[in-house]
Structure formats: C-alpha cells, structure tokens
Design an enzyme around this catalytic site. Structure first.
Site, PDB file in Angstrom:
ATOM      1  N   GLY A   1       0.855  -1.470   0.352  1.00 41.72           N
ATOM      2  CA  GLY A   1       0.302   0.768  -0.024  1.00 41.72           C
ATOM      3  C   GLY A   1       0.542   1.421   0.022  1.00 41.72           C
ATOM      4  O   GLY A   1       1.831   1.218  -0.300  1.00 41.72           O
ATOM      5  N   SER A   2       0.210   2.512   0.808  1.00 40.44           N
ATOM      6  CA  SER A   2       0.946   3.526   0.238  1.00 40.44           C
ATOM      7  C   SER A   2       2.224   3.719   1.464  1.00 40.44           C
ATOM      8  O   SER A   2       2.459   2.449   2.461  1.00 40.44           O
ATOM      9  CB  SER A   2       0.155   4.849   1.028  1.00 40.44           C
ATOM     10  OG  SER A   2      -0.391   4.027   2.373  1.00 40.44           O
TER      11      SER A   2
ATOM     12  N   CYS B   1       2.229  -1.147  -9.053  1.00 40.19           N
ATOM     13  CA  CYS B   1       2.725  -0.305  -7.843  1.00 40.19           C
ATOM     14  C   CYS B   1       4.301  -0.328  -9.022  1.00 40.19           C
ATOM     15  O   CYS B   1       5.290   0.324  -8.644  1.00 40.19           O
ATOM     16  CB  CYS B   1       3.189  -1.641  -7.166  1.00 40.19           C
ATOM     17  SG  CYS B   1       2.868  -3.441  -7.631  1.00 40.19           S
TER      18      CYS B   1
ATOM     19  N   GLY C   1       1.371   4.237   4.905  1.00 37.73           N
ATOM     20  CA  GLY C   1       0.698   2.964   5.751  1.00 37.73           C
ATOM     21  C   GLY C   1       2.171   2.334   6.557  1.00 37.73           C
ATOM     22  O   GLY C   1       1.964   2.012   8.108  1.00 37.73           O
TER      23      GLY C   1
ATOM     24  N   GLU D   1       5.293  -2.954   1.058  1.00 32.16           N
ATOM     25  CA  GLU D   1       5.932  -2.341  -0.249  1.00 32.16           C
ATOM     26  C   GLU D   1       5.020  -0.955   0.139  1.00 32.16           C
ATOM     27  O   GLU D   1       4.203  -1.908  -0.160  1.00 32.16           O
ATOM     28  CB  GLU D   1       5.796  -3.891  -1.613  1.00 32.16           C
ATOM     29  CG  GLU D   1       6.117  -3.036  -2.852  1.00 32.16           C
ATOM     30  CD  GLU D   1       4.944  -2.940  -3.665  1.00 32.16           C
ATOM     31  OE1 GLU D   1       3.870  -2.908  -4.066  1.00 32.16           O
ATOM     32  OE2 GLU D   1       4.748  -4.419  -3.694  1.00 32.16           O
TER      33      GLU D   1
END
Length: 481
Positions: free
Chosen positions: A199-200, A260, A203, A223
C-alpha cells in the site's frame, strides 16, 4: 474480536502445521487452487463490481493468483527451499572434535497480512503474501482491505474449504475486518511474528514503526510504492521515438495507472525531448479516462496533481480532466533536471496515470540524478548497446537504487517465477532483501535454526540421513549436494 483467542488458536495451529510434510502442505495449496478455479465465476463477478476493474483484468488476476499458489505448492513439495545443510560429526578431529550440526529454515509463527487495494485477488486474501506465509508453515491472520470486502470474504471461504478438505486446523487462516485501530492491534499482539503489507508509504511506514516499538520487534515486509523511472539515452530515442512513446504510455496507463510498477518518471536527453514529448502527448490523447479503484484513490490522485500544479518549476504538457472525480485522466508535466534535483517532492509517487518528464543536458547530470534517486521497485534503461559500453559507473549506481533493473521493455508485467525480485531499497519497501512476488518470497517468513547432536528420530525430515532432498554436506573441506 477477541485477539487473544484469535492468536492463541493461530499459535496452536502453527505448532501442528509446522511439522507436517512438504507434500501435505503442497496438497493443501493444490486443493486451494482447485477450489478457487471452481468458484471463478462468483469471485470474478464480485471483484468486478467492487473494484471498477474489467472482467478480463479480474479473470487474468485470478489466473495469476492460482498460478502463484501452484508455484508454492511445487516449491514446498520439492523441499530444497529450507536450505538443509549438514556438517557431519568429526569425533577424531584435532585439536578439538566437531559435533554433528544440521541447519535449515523453520517458519516464524503467526503472520499478519494486510490486503492491497489495487489487486483484489493477487495481492489480497489468497495473494502472494498469504500464500508464501502458508507455504513457509505460518498461520495467517488476514486484515481485509475495505475496498473489496465481499470478494475477500468469498476467497476466505475458499481457503477454509481447502483447510477442511486437507484436515488442517481452521485457525490456520483467520479473516478479520476493521479500520486502522484494528490493524494496529494485530501488529502489536505479542504472538504476531511478522507483518506483510502492500500500500502507501504512509501506511507501510506506520506499521513498520509500530512493529519496532513492540517489546519484541518483528519484521515488517511493506511494499510502499515506487515511481519506477526510465533512463533514456539519445541514440535509442532517435531510433525508436514513436515506438518507445507508445510503450511508455501503455505502461503508464495500464490499470488507470494503479499498478505499483507503472513508470511515473522518465529522464529524457534535451535534444530528443521535443520529439518525444510530442509523441507521448499524442498517445495520451488517445487514452480515455476510466474509473479508478474507488473514490478515495481518485480524490488522492487529483489532490496530488493540484499540489504539483502550484509548482512553477513544472510545465504542463497535458492536464488531467477532473470533471468526473471517479475517473482517472492522464497527465504529463515537464521539468529541467537542475530543478528536479533541488526538491525530493518531485520523486514522490502519484498513484494514477501521471508522469513527470525530466530533461537532462549531459551524462554528468544523468549521474547526479542517479545519485539522488530514491529507492525503487524497478528502474528501466533504454539505450542502444554501444551507448552502454562506457556506462558501468551509472549502471552500478542504478543497481544500488532498485530491486529490478530492466534493459528492454517496460516495468509493468511482473512475472511470477523463481527469479523475480519485487522489492527494492527504501522507500519502495522496508526491507530490500525481500520480495513479495516469486518463490523467494517464502523466505520472508522463515528463520534459520541449527540442531547439534540431535538424535535422528527427533530431527525434521529434511535433515535426516538418507532424506531424498538436496542436503548440503561438508565433504573434504567443501560442500556438495
């Protein structure tokens, strides 16, 4: 949700599951792959509705999900991933005898997995993180992503069907829902032994910090995104200008820019910039806007673009159309390398179909760019062979900044296999030594253990004498299988 009960059950399942054979683990994973295929129609229908992704994309993603499950099923059945290694006893050695020492990888324990928003199947409930943890021998407590709850529940049901069919403990996999507080509580529980997240950056870094504040710190394999830069050399662009522009835009806009590995940053030599920019703009004009995964992602995309539009260093070649906020529209901005180098904000990921074209004037400037580049999942080099002959220093710099270095094609299209590396230096991931795709992902959830002078009957199967697996043994001062 009583976390103590949940984790205690997972720990009990772990103590049983870690000791079953690789063949039994393989059978369980194979059962899961078959059950997912049998439920393909319902799973795809749910995911299409919840993700705004087309039927073809979801069917392909389910195929990838099943494929990676079968990859790990074969891996654990073959067994050499545990790296069984034996130093046989040498009682007659002088001046000191040597004990019998046997080493292998053993699973960590219960793993907390967070689902991804952009892959409702391949990076979610039965995705790579869950499956590699289960393959390693770890129970999974899975935190569902709120973007696709019904899809997640259906896939979780398939996992429990496979568990029942394989006569394994139901607590081997637990599906939970909730928000930030619930996710933090999972990470903080003392029986959690590792965390996987896609995710971000915000986060992932928050979970990493939380895990390191525990009394017993645990690894977090997060990641967190990447702009996946492309380095263009003059002769290559001159020879293949239009084809490369088409390939770049196709990769940038794949999945409405919500992969991504979409390339959001491209470094272009000054002399070729005009022609290349024109070709990119023409390709972008043919790309229709499409719904993004959910309104929150679309809002974040346009907010990021609005911030960048306030920066005077950027010249906008194509401005995104924000008329329909759920739809992701393409955008392209240009900046001089000298300006790009002054502010790291220009390296931040914009999750969507936006690209920044950086114009450089010399090879020396290109090297400065490489030195200042943040860690990436991928870096791509577009150059003719003769252009790379004297670029070893630059290539060495780029190797230090990414997990996958490409010399042909585009970074989207991550192969699920044995050699794939999907992870890179910070801030693309929290651990550059790990990958979230491919067979090597299993090693995130295992640790080495050595047994000294352990009786044969107590040894794990992989370390017993006569085991058919490839065991490394010391022979005549060297190791051989």
């Amino acid at each position: 949700m009583n976390l103590d009960n949940l984790f205690n059950a997972a720990q009990e399942a772990f103590l049983f599951y870690k000791n079953i054979s690789g063949r039994e683990k393989s059978d369980f994973l194979t059962n899961l792959a078959e059950i997912l295929e049998a439920n393909r129609s319902e799973i795809v229908s749910l995911a299409v509705v919840e993700s705004n992704l087309p039927d073809g994309r979801i069917n392909g993603e389910l195929g990838r999900t099943v494929g990676q499950i079968r990859l790990f099923a074969n891996l654990v059945k073959e067994g050499s991933w545990v790296e069984a290694t034996v130093d046989p006893a040498m009682p007659e050695r002088t001046p000191l005898p040597r004990a019998d020492i046997r080493r292998m990888l053993t699973p960590l324990g219960p793993v907390v997995v967070f689902g991804a928003s952009n892959f409702p199947l391949a990076f979610s409930t039965a995705g790579g993180d869950t499956i590699s943890a289960l393959a390693a021998g770890c129970p999974v407590i899975y935190k569902a992503h709120p973007a696709h709850p019904e899809t997640s529940k259906k896939v979780a049901d398939c996992i429990h069907q496979a568990i029942s069919k394989s006569n394994l403990p139901q607590a081997l996999f637990t599906h939970v829902e909730g928000g930030i507080a619930e996710g933090q509580a999972l990470v903080k529980h003392p029986l959690a032994k590792a965390v996987a997240f896609t995710g971000s950056h915000t986060g992932g870094k928050a979970l990493f910090d939380l895990a390191n504040q525990r009394e017993e710190p645990i690894p977090v394999f997060a990641e967190m995104g990447s702009v996946n830069p492309i380095f263009c050399f003059p002769q290559k662009l001159k020879n293949d200008n239009d084809a490369l522009a088409k390939a770049f835009v196709g990769s940038l806009t794949l999945g409405v820019g919500q992969f991504c590995t979409n390339p959001g940053l491209i470094f272009v030599p000054k002399d070729q910039a005009g022609a290349f920019e024109k070709a990119i703009a023409e390709e972008m004009n043919d790309i229709a806007s499409a719904p993004m995964l959910h309104p929150g992602i679309a809002e974040a995309y346009y907010n990021s673009l609005q911030f960048l539009q306030s920066r005077e260093e950027l010249r906008w070649v194509k401005v995104a159309d924000a008329q329909h906020l759920i739809n992701g529209s393409t955008a392209l901005a240009e900046i001089k390398a000298s300006d790009w180098l002054k502010d790291s904000v220009f390296q931040q990921e914009v999750f969507g179909a936006f690209a920044m074209m950086v114009i450089y004037e010399s090879e020396a400037e290109l090297q400065e760019i490489a030195k200042h580049l943040h860690g990436q999942l991928t870096i791509t080099v577009w150059a003719e062979s003769e252009e790379l002959k004297n670029q070893l220093f630059l290539i060495n710099l780029l190797e230090e900044k990414c997990g996958r270095l490409l010399f042909k094609g585009v970074p989207t299209g991550v192969e699920v296999g044995h050699a794939m590396q999907h992870g890179g230096p910070y801030p693309s991931t929290t651990d550059a030594r790990s990958t979230s795709v491919g067979a090597y992902a299993i090693k995130r959830f295992a640790r080495p253990i050595a047994f000294q002078d352990m009786p044969q009957e107590l040894l794990p199967e992989a370390l017993k004498d006569g085991n058919p697996l490839g065991i490394w043994r010391m022979v005549d001062g060297g190791y051989e299988k």
